[in-house]
Design an enzyme around this catalytic site. Structure first.
Site, PDB file in Angstrom:
ATOM      1  N   GLY A   1     -16.619  12.667  27.710  1.00  0.00           N
ATOM      2  CA  GLY A   1     -18.014  12.662  28.124  1.00  0.00           C
ATOM      3  C   GLY A   1     -18.348  11.702  29.240  1.00  0.00           C
ATOM      4  O   GLY A   1     -19.522  11.520  29.584  1.00  0.00           O
TER       5      GLY A   1
ATOM      6  N   ARG B   1      -4.051  16.357  22.195  1.00  0.00           N
ATOM      7  CA  ARG B   1      -3.623  15.130  21.509  1.00  0.00           C
ATOM      8  C   ARG B   1      -4.238  15.077  20.123  1.00  0.00           C
ATOM      9  O   ARG B   1      -5.009  15.962  19.726  1.00  0.00           O
ATOM     10  CB  ARG B   1      -4.094  13.911  22.304  1.00  0.00           C
ATOM     11  CG  ARG B   1      -5.614  13.914  22.547  1.00  0.00           C
ATOM     12  CD  ARG B   1      -6.126  12.627  23.140  1.00  0.00           C
ATOM     13  NE  ARG B   1      -7.486  12.726  23.620  1.00  0.00           N
ATOM     14  CZ  ARG B   1      -8.564  12.643  22.864  1.00  0.00           C
ATOM     15  NH1 ARG B   1      -8.455  12.491  21.555  1.00  0.00           N
ATOM     16  NH2 ARG B   1      -9.786  12.721  23.400  1.00  0.00           N
TER      17      ARG B   1
END
Length: 443
Positions: free
Chosen positions: A165, A293
């Site tokens: 973000g 991940r």
């Protein structure tokens, strides 16, 4: 199965990975900076190697030093955790080229999903819903104005590379677009990413819901349910829960199927997350990005499925076959305990004079610090993750209230008062909330 794993990370995630590595009878090797020398993960590893000074560029983000640590320690595999090198295709290739096993997806998959524009185009081709947006990189404001007019305001403006973000902004008109474009461009430069900007149609009342996937060694991709990550400040997650209280069973089924298609489209291997935005009113969703991940919030999935995701990562990287995905049960919530002011959310590092973790049925704490340690200003201020499990959401909420009240931190600032406040907020308690909840709480 390899016999030793170098954990190329720090704090709570390094400690959490080390725990599973050792439980499996493998040797855990830690790397650390001078600022982290006294943290629990350094002490608990089988071997710990100093990388350098506090500055990440000269320690955790110095690829040559990390690879040299792997060489001198005799490590056979490298686990990157999250952050740092976890989504760095160049580093992943360097690990493989050094004759080591990379515990994660292929460098090619990381590369293809690391660019948000490329990723959304690839997902659209695979039949995964995407929001109206730019299919090519936007590099100038004039180009952005034209693109926004075609998409229709409001638009979300964000960097094409990177995640978390950073640099994101919403524009409701041309003036807002100019401001958001400048902000995103600055963020791209500051974090060394591509200068390209992505514009997408902004969903006014959105929930941020992600799906945990596992790409198995035999090429199969499975979904392990979803997590609702809509409680955010500055587009950064603070609280996550599973299952999401804001989606229907029908929407859940569609999202999980789309996430599997997304993983299959890139030949995904290991643990990954397909992030989506859900229109809370229309009960529809669009692809946001794919994190190649392990996620910070992975414990809530572990609590409802009984699956150790780090163990799965290790076994998949070793080429082992794994069993079928178990059915989820109950409800889990994670609270990120930050060294930050609970009102304005600014970091407040310092020495920890008192650290008392809660315990009890359904309570799990993944912490990176202990009493006497110092939270330094050099890294993300995440101190711990407080997770609770209940057979129902109501039971999980009740356990969360008690656990938050029992968690004592004295020294650095902490956001536990915010967590307590959230647990009494009508929107959160009802489950009918969206990504604007924290902003409304602080308006």
């Amino acid at each position: 199965m390899f016999e030793s794993v170098l954990v190329a990370n720090r704090g709570e995630i390094a400690r959490r990975i080390i725990r599973t590595v050792q439980r499996m009878g493998l040797r855990a090797i830690a790397v650390y900076s001078e600022a982290d020398a006294d943290l629990p993960f350094v002490r608990e590893a089988d071997e710990a190697i100093l990388l350098g000074p506090a500055n990440p560029a000269h320690s955790y983000l110095d690829a040559a030093k990390v690879l040299e640590a792997a060489r001198v320690s005799g490590a056979q595999a490298v686990h990157p955790g999250y952050g740092f090198f976890s989504e760095n295709a160049v580093f992943a290739r360097a690990v493989v080229d050094a004759g080591l096993i990379w515990i994660g997806p292929s460098p090619e998959a990381i590369e293809r999903m690391g660019d948000k524009i490329n990723a959304r185009n690839l997902m659209e081709a695979a039949g995964v819903p995407v929001a109206a947006g730019t299919r090519e990189p936007v590099t100038g404001l004039e180009e952005a104005v034209v693109a926004a007019a075609g998409i229709g305001y409001p638009v979300m403006v964000k960097t094409a590379g990177g995640g978390g973000g950073i640099g994101m902004g919403v524009a409701h008109d041309e003036a807002g677009l100019a401001k958001a474009f400048e902000q995103a461009s600055r963020a791209a430069s500051r974090f060394g990413g591509t200068p390209a900007i992505l514009l997408e149609r902004y969903i006014e009342r959105a929930r941020h819901v992600e799906v945990q996937i596992l790409g198995l060694a035999d090429g199969t991709v499975v979904a392990l349910g979803e997590r609702d990550c809509s409680v955010q400040r500055r587009h950064q997650k603070v609280v996550e829960e599973t299952p999401s209280p804001g989606i229907t069973p029908q929407l859940r089924e569609r999202m999980l199927a789309a996430a599997v298609r997304a993983g299959e489209a890139v030949g995904y291997l290991g643990a990954g997350t397909v992030e989506c935005l859900v229109d809370a009113d229309k009960q529809d969703f669009v692809f946001l990005e794919m994190n190649t991940r392990l996620q910070v919030e992975h414990p809530v999935t572990e609590l409802v499925t009984g699956v150790d995701l780090v163990e799965q990562q290790l076994r998949i990287a070793a080429g082992e076959k794994t069993g079928p995905a178990p059915a989820a049960r109950g409800h889990a919530i994670e609270f990120r305990v930050y060294a930050e002011d609970p009102k304005r959310f600014f970091p407040g590092p310092g020495k920890i004079d008192i650290w008392a973790e809660p315990s009890g049925e359904g309570v799990r704490v993944d912490s990176g610090y202990a009493e006497g340690n110092t939270v330094t200003p050099f890294y993300d201020p995440l101190m711990a993750k407080l997770c609770v499990f209940g057979q129902t959401r109501q039971e999980a909420l009740e356990r969360a209230r008690q656990a938050v009240a029992d968690f004592k931190v004295v020294g650095p600032k902490d956001n536990l008062p915010f967590c307590a406040e959230l647990l009494e907020h009508p929107e959160f308690v009802s489950g009918d909330y969206d990504t604007g909840l924290v902003a409304r709480m602080r308006a």
